[in-house]
Enzyme design. Structure first.
Site, mmCIF file in Angstrom:
data_model
loop_
_atom_site.group_PDB
_atom_site.id
_atom_site.type_symbol
_atom_site.label_atom_id
_atom_site.label_comp_id
_atom_site.label_asym_id
_atom_site.label_seq_id
_atom_site.Cartn_x
_atom_site.Cartn_y
_atom_site.Cartn_z
ATOM 1 N N GLY A 75 20.025 62.882 34.590
ATOM 2 C CA GLY A 75 21.524 63.309 34.889
ATOM 3 C C GLY A 75 21.590 64.517 33.832
ATOM 4 O O GLY A 75 20.977 64.647 32.747
ATOM 5 N N LYS A 133 12.498 59.071 32.491
ATOM 6 C CA LYS A 133 13.084 58.161 31.506
ATOM 7 C C LYS A 133 13.417 56.905 32.381
ATOM 8 O O LYS A 133 13.817 56.622 33.438
ATOM 9 C CB LYS A 133 14.596 58.877 30.698
ATOM 10 C CG LYS A 133 13.908 59.886 30.097
ATOM 11 C CD LYS A 133 15.119 60.383 28.976
ATOM 12 C CE LYS A 133 16.264 61.083 29.977
ATOM 13 N NZ LYS A 133 15.846 61.951 30.929
ATOM 14 N N GLY A 177 24.269 66.493 30.923
ATOM 15 C CA GLY A 177 25.002 65.943 29.650
ATOM 16 C C GLY A 177 24.209 65.543 28.528
ATOM 17 O O GLY A 177 24.458 65.246 27.559
ATOM 18 N N HIS A 178 22.784 66.019 28.699
ATOM 19 C CA HIS A 178 21.842 65.749 27.502
ATOM 20 C C HIS A 178 21.393 66.953 26.815
ATOM 21 O O HIS A 178 20.331 66.989 26.424
ATOM 22 C CB HIS A 178 20.608 64.883 28.127
ATOM 23 C CG HIS A 178 21.053 63.686 28.926
ATOM 24 N ND1 HIS A 178 21.654 62.618 28.280
ATOM 25 C CD2 HIS A 178 20.586 62.891 30.041
ATOM 26 C CE1 HIS A 178 21.871 61.587 29.031
ATOM 27 N NE2 HIS A 178 21.217 61.836 30.135
ATOM 28 N N HIS A 184 24.017 57.766 27.698
ATOM 29 C CA HIS A 184 24.862 58.036 28.928
ATOM 30 C C HIS A 184 26.301 57.745 28.611
ATOM 31 O O HIS A 184 27.093 57.088 29.587
ATOM 32 C CB HIS A 184 24.410 57.393 29.889
ATOM 33 C CG HIS A 184 23.114 57.669 30.467
ATOM 34 N ND1 HIS A 184 22.014 57.070 29.675
ATOM 35 C CD2 HIS A 184 22.311 58.667 31.213
ATOM 36 C CE1 HIS A 184 20.913 57.742 30.287
ATOM 37 N NE2 HIS A 184 21.206 58.753 31.282
#
Ligand SMILES: Nc1ncnc2c1ncn2[C@@H]1O[C@H](COP(=O)(O)OP(=O)(O)O)[C@@H](O)[C@H]1O
Ligand SMILES: Nc1ncnc2c1ncn2[C@@H]1O[C@H](COP(=O)(O)OP(=O)(O)O)[C@@H](O)[C@H]1O
Ligand SMILES: [Mg+2]
Ligand SMILES: [Mg+2]
Ligand SMILES: [Mg+2]
Ligand SMILES: [Mg+2]
Lengths: 331, 210, 331, 210
Positions: free
Chosen positions: A54, A105, A56-57, A219
């Site tokens: 995803g 991951k 956002g990291h 997350h």
């Protein structure tokens, strides 16, 4: 929700455009896909590394595309694993004939989507192998469950397997090195604030002014428990103790990643690192190298994770190898 | 169920997902990462766009189109799972213009097997399976016992609902909620909930249509 | 106040300890002073660069101590200029016989304290020159006042003057290059949240959920005005327009620094950078290089600044030169 | 003022700064960077520690010790400014065991000149000078007009107070508040305020002592 964005639904695409505008010497975007690959890739005859997950990291994962680390990074929606077709597209674009290693991951979604992509690649006769990172020691009783999460320790896999591939190792060897790194790294995190997924528009959880969330992922998920805020030294000690309980680091040399979750100032990360160092010193564990900063973040979350990687000569050499990417450069 | 009814069902699911997207997301914020509603809505918006182009195709093609849309737009855990479910469903009725009751049982079964094969979860892991499996059992049993479609539908939905309720009582072993350990108890599973709503959409369309 | 710290009064010292523990290959701390200098310094015969200011701007300034950038960095209390004795100590420690250039940001406090240090150095016959960075275009009518503030553009001075010194230029030349860089760089910033000085224990100002502060410095001071939050594109356009109005960049090549203030995720900085690039493109201004990340921060403030540096051949070459520091490495 | 009284004055300033540190900081948060109280308190805590070692020294040495402590611990704008002020003051009474009224005028004058030389501000820039300069003028005039110490003190304090009030009405031209432009109007200057409190501490000790 206070964010500098245009449309909640457009954040990933616009971000990727911004990355390409900023770093054209490093990366290009695959037309029609949320995939960044090396500007000058694929590298002929080199095993290619693809990671992702995803968004956002940031800087994970696109920030690590470049010489000595990744060949491609796939960006899903915020905190949502990318879809198989996106991963497959990345695989096709980076394959230099020596095969592709997927660095995944350990989240159900990531595993399933990357697996499906691997199946697709298989059908097109691209050699694909994959490794699953599960460095988070927060989740304890994980035998019958999904197992441990992959968090910031993943960056070590990018660095070390990336160096192995750059060195000319074949797919099996790169995979072996990646797996050794995974076996040798443990992490744990905590946070002082939640974060807000743009499309959700509200914080992922609520924390009182004196509370912190301990043992959480990247997350915005809640952690294993909630506690009153302690001093930096107490918090750090807790994280490090959990890691040291989980694996025997005695007599070994290690690399430390003092990772910020996005909203924590470097000042606090260095204050925490001071404690990490002093605990390791007390235990006779030698720190070979330390990285401090935002490597695997959770949007604007204020918080941090500690990752400790046990090194042997091979890992040390690969960790020390040159790398040149937008977010990680080492001479 | 005719092809037209199938189309109506899918359109109804699109609407229901849109309407409940915040609810699903809230549930996912409590024990997951707060994107379940966003994910499904992104997926079913894509489904909606694709549907018009397969309006005249057979049920198998329609369902596979749904599957492909979901797989390539949802992501996360629910994307591959729902995608696989629709893919398996489509395979059952490949080339068919209508879905019989027997087909429906086969579809349901295959879809669940697909989800299990992909996600390696089982009943009691606090996932969508906790709604789907009891629903399937109730549906199948009802027909074996000769009940009407209406009764069978109601029993199926009731079982799905109970399944969702059941997820409140257990800790998750699969999916992100798993990392919460005991803290996930007391919260209903987002995926089980969305599954229930989809089943309800099917029943709603079929009974309205009747 | 949610912070991972131990004692509000100890943050600077503990942070510096953490920095030294993390980067012993780059820096050491002068015993008894909050000064970081190169681990292997002083460099004989090279002009040395000393910068610094209040703490809370990390990685500025200690993060830029290393080959190709600074020789020493002085860390004052949070947002408070360091005292003259600290600066003087840094000057003494880094002087390699070719003199020392002080890079000062234009704040009354910094100027006075660094000036007093320069007077002290003078008395010990150390050659000292200084330059004052004043890149912030937010403050307009500044003729009879303190003048403009120094903000993130300062990092360009560290990089370019650092490269000049490394190349062997003498003190006058390094100063000339630093001044050219200062003359050619403009910046402007904004924020969505305040920040909290640890010892103050409360936020520097209050902002409503829909408000932002525009044209603010890097010390939690309020800005020139307050506005309702706009989209990233609108905010960015405002910052860039202000910069372009202030200096004629037409036909030129530039370097861009899309700087985060500490609490803003990279995702948002890249979304902003997308807009910076597109405005510059429209104007026919060519971007030679872009840096995106946290370079000059304001503790945990969520916000950003844009800096645009007009390049000529000399500046370009120096900007592109190798650098190796904890927070800025370039091959 | 005897050496002992000077020591008492300084000790009182230490206390007053400590007591008002939040107030100074709040004022500085409004138009500056919110550290004025923290800065001064750090400095005067250091002064306090140093004072015991110079208890028996002459007034000049005592004041220079204060100056050095402030210069090496306060930082920011106020550190060099107050430090310079005390340094200049010390120079006036180097070697002296007592401070006469004439000395006090000279000290005040020199201190202000030091601040101006260091900070290049003038009256009306919204700085400490807006309290100090009128206070000095009032003090000097009172003596020229033959007033008593008590009256002169009150006039001096009143002038300083008016100066602080005056800073509310103007925009800053110097210091950080300058960047606020018109927004700084309405807020009193932190440095002018701390100057007023220090002057008040002197008067308080001297009148108590009388
Ligand atoms: N292994 C699995 N098998 C079946 N269902 C699962 C599995 N893992 C997760 N789920 C379902 O997926 C839902 C979460 O979907 P979603 O939020 O869209 O994906 P993610 O967890 O990747 O964010 C859960 O509520 C659960 O019902
Ligand atoms: N050039 C100057 N001359 C005189 N006083 C000044 C000047 N600049 C600032 N000051 C005073 O210093 C005060 C601020 O001190 P402080 O907050 O400790 O330092 P900083 O502004 O560096 O944070 C202001 O309120 C003002 O009275
Ligand atoms: Mg997700
Ligand atoms: Mg989710
Ligand atoms: Mg200050
Ligand atoms: Mg201040």
């Amino acid at each position: 929700m206070k964010k500098m964005i245009n449309h909640p639904e457009a954040v990933v695409e616009e971000m990727l455009e911004g990355v390409v505008k900023a770093h054209p010497q490093y990366v290009r975007k695959l037309e029609g896909f949320n995939v960044l690959v090396r500007a000058n890739g694929p590298v002929n005859g080199k095993v290619a590394l693809v990671s992702g997950g995803g968004s956002g990291h940031e800087p994970s994962h696109g920030g690590f595309v470049g010489r000595g680390m990744l060949d491609g990074a796939v960006a899903g929606a915020v905190f949502t694993s990318p879809t198989p077709d996106q991963v497959f597209e990345a695989v096709k674009a980076v394959d230099g004939g020596a095969g592709v290693l997927l660095v995944i991951k350990n989240y159900t979604g990531d595993i399933m989507n990357f697996e499906m992509a691997a199946e697709m690649a298989d059908m097109e006769n691209i050699k694909v192998a994959s490794v699953v990172v599960n460095d988070d020691v927060a989740v304890e009783n994980s035998t019958w469950t999904t197992g441990r999460r992959g968090i910031a320790g993943t960056v070590f896999i990018h660095k070390i397997a990336g160096a192995a591939a750059e060195k000319g190792m074949n797919l099996d060897e790169v995979k072996r090195v990646a797996e050794k790194t995974i076996a040798n790294v443990r992490s744990m995190g905590m946070s002082l604030t939640p974060c807000t997924v743009p499309a959700a528009g509200k914080p992922s959880f609520e924390l009182a002014e004196n509370e912190m969330e301990v043992g959480l992922g990247i997350h915005g998920e809640p952690g294993t428990h909630r506690d009153v805020i302690k001093t930096a030294d107490e918090i750090t000690a807790h994280l490090v103790e959990k890691i040291l309980e989980d694996m025997d680091y005695s007599q070994s040399e290690v690399a430390v990643l003092m990772n910020g979750l996005g909203g924590t100032p470097l000042m606090e990360l260095y204050i925490m690192n001071r404690k990490v160092s002093s605990i390791l010193e007390e235990r006779g564990i030698k720190v070979h190298k330390t990285f401090v900063g935002n490597f695997m973040t959770s949007l604007e979350m204020a918080g941090a994770s500690v990752s400790i990687l046990k090194l042997d000569e091979e890992l040390k050499e690969l960790l020390d190898a040159t790398a040149d990417t937008p977010a990680f450069t080492q001479l | 169920m005719t092809r037209d009814q199938l189309m109506k069902v899918l359109e109804e699911i699109v609407v229901v997902v849109e309407e409940n997207k915040e609810f699903f997301t809230d549930l996912d914020q409590a024990i997951g990462d707060g994107d379940h509603g966003i994910n499904l809505n992104r997926g079913f918006k894509a489904v909606k766009e694709k549907l018009s182009s397969v309006r005249d195709k057979d049920c198998g093609t329609i369902l596979k189109t749904v599957a492909m849309s979901l797989i390539s737009t949802v992501g996360g855990a629910s994307g591959p799972l729902y995608g696989t479910a629709f893919m398996k469903a489509g395979a059952v009725v490949a080339g068919k213009e209508e879905i019989t009751v027997e087909d429906s049982i086969k579809i349901f079964d295959e879809a669940i097997q697909g989800i299990i094969a992909r996600g390696k979860a089982s009943c009691g892991d606090k996932t969508m399976l906790d709604a789907l499996i009891p629903a399937f059992e109730a549906w199948k049993t009802a027909f074996e016992e000769g009940e009407s479609i209406e009764d069978a539908s109601q029993k199926m939905l009731e079982a799905a609902y109970q399944g969702v309720e059941y997820t409140k009582t257990i800790a998750a072993n699969k999916g992100r909620a798993n990392y919460l350990g005991e803290r996930s108890i007391g919260h209903q599973d987002p995926g089980a909930t969305s599954s229930y709503f989809m089943l309800k959409a099917i029943v709603d369309v079929m009974t309205k249509g009747a």
